[in-house]
Design a protein around this motif. Structure first.
Motif, PDB file in Angstrom:
ATOM      1  N   SER A  66      -2.062   9.834   0.322  1.00 25.44           N
ATOM      2  CA  SER A  66      -1.513   9.301   1.499  1.00 25.44           C
ATOM      3  C   SER A  66      -2.232   7.732   1.362  1.00 25.44           C
ATOM      4  O   SER A  66      -3.230   7.240   0.701  1.00 25.44           O
ATOM      5  N   GLU A  67      -1.701   6.811   2.186  1.00 21.51           N
ATOM      6  CA  GLU A  67      -1.689   5.492   2.352  1.00 21.51           C
ATOM      7  C   GLU A  67      -3.264   5.338   2.714  1.00 21.51           C
ATOM      8  O   GLU A  67      -4.118   4.717   2.631  1.00 21.51           O
ATOM      9  N   ARG A  68      -3.502   6.255   3.806  1.00 24.00           N
ATOM     10  CA  ARG A  68      -4.973   6.176   4.494  1.00 24.00           C
ATOM     11  C   ARG A  68      -5.996   6.361   3.396  1.00 24.00           C
ATOM     12  O   ARG A  68      -7.179   6.029   3.238  1.00 24.00           O
TER      13      ARG A  68
ATOM     14  N   ALA B 113       0.219   4.047  -2.899  1.00 17.74           N
ATOM     15  CA  ALA B 113       0.067   5.276  -2.358  1.00 17.74           C
ATOM     16  C   ALA B 113       0.690   6.332  -2.946  1.00 17.74           C
ATOM     17  O   ALA B 113       0.378   7.234  -3.666  1.00 17.74           O
ATOM     18  N   GLU B 114       2.055   6.042  -2.598  1.00 21.88           N
ATOM     19  CA  GLU B 114       3.196   7.065  -3.359  1.00 21.88           C
ATOM     20  C   GLU B 114       3.045   7.231  -4.774  1.00 21.88           C
ATOM     21  O   GLU B 114       3.224   8.338  -5.351  1.00 21.88           O
TER      22      GLU B 114
ATOM     23  N   LEU C 165      -5.759   6.101  -0.020  1.00 15.71           N
ATOM     24  CA  LEU C 165      -5.940   4.995  -0.829  1.00 15.71           C
ATOM     25  C   LEU C 165      -6.790   4.018  -0.154  1.00 15.71           C
ATOM     26  O   LEU C 165      -7.476   3.355  -0.981  1.00 15.71           O
ATOM     27  N   GLN C 166      -6.443   3.536   1.203  1.00 17.73           N
ATOM     28  CA  GLN C 166      -7.240   2.711   1.708  1.00 17.73           C
ATOM     29  C   GLN C 166      -8.770   2.975   1.925  1.00 17.73           C
ATOM     30  O   GLN C 166      -9.520   2.053   1.687  1.00 17.73           O
TER      31      GLN C 166
ATOM     32  N   MET D 272       0.877  -1.262   0.027  1.00 17.94           N
ATOM     33  CA  MET D 272      -0.134   0.040   0.158  1.00 17.94           C
ATOM     34  C   MET D 272       0.877   1.112   0.102  1.00 17.94           C
ATOM     35  O   MET D 272       0.531   2.143  -0.742  1.00 17.94           O
ATOM     36  N   PRO D 273       1.937   1.480   0.614  1.00 18.75           N
ATOM     37  CA  PRO D 273       2.694   2.626   0.796  1.00 18.75           C
ATOM     38  C   PRO D 273       3.221   3.032  -0.756  1.00 18.75           C
ATOM     39  O   PRO D 273       3.098   4.089  -0.967  1.00 18.75           O
ATOM     40  N   ASP D 274       3.899   1.813  -1.292  1.00 18.41           N
ATOM     41  CA  ASP D 274       4.296   2.131  -2.682  1.00 18.41           C
ATOM     42  C   ASP D 274       3.112   2.379  -3.615  1.00 18.41           C
ATOM     43  O   ASP D 274       3.374   3.610  -4.549  1.00 18.41           O
TER      44      ASP D 274
END
Length: 86
Positions: free
Chosen positions: A11-13, A5-6, A15-16, A1-3
């Protein structure tokens, strides 16, 4: 998820939340569901060991896969296989 989102600049949140809203489940649950579906298919259609299937679907430890299968399907790997195969 971090990749992911970036890569899309959020932000990761964020995207979640977008994934949750779009597909109706968390990203982790979605990936687990895909892995479980594939594992069930492999259990039914191959003679691969649970250890091999576990690695193929992305789990390092077979106990993780066994636990998720039992929680989600209510069946053991042997039951999912048909009971007579290992």
């Amino acid at each position: 998820m971090p990749d992911a989102a970036e890569a899309i600049g959020v932000s990761e949140r964020t995207l979640q939340r977008a994934v949750q809203r779009t597909i109706g489940t968390s990203p982790i649950r979605f990936v687990q569901d895909l892995r479980i579906e594939r594992a069930c298919h492999l259990l039914r259609t191959t003679d691969m060991s649970v250890e091999t299937i576990s690695r193929k679907v992305g789990y390092e430890h077979p106990r993780t896969l066994r636990s998720l299968l039992r929680d989600r399907t209510g069946k053991t790997t042997s039951e999912l296989r048909g009971g007579d195969r290992r």
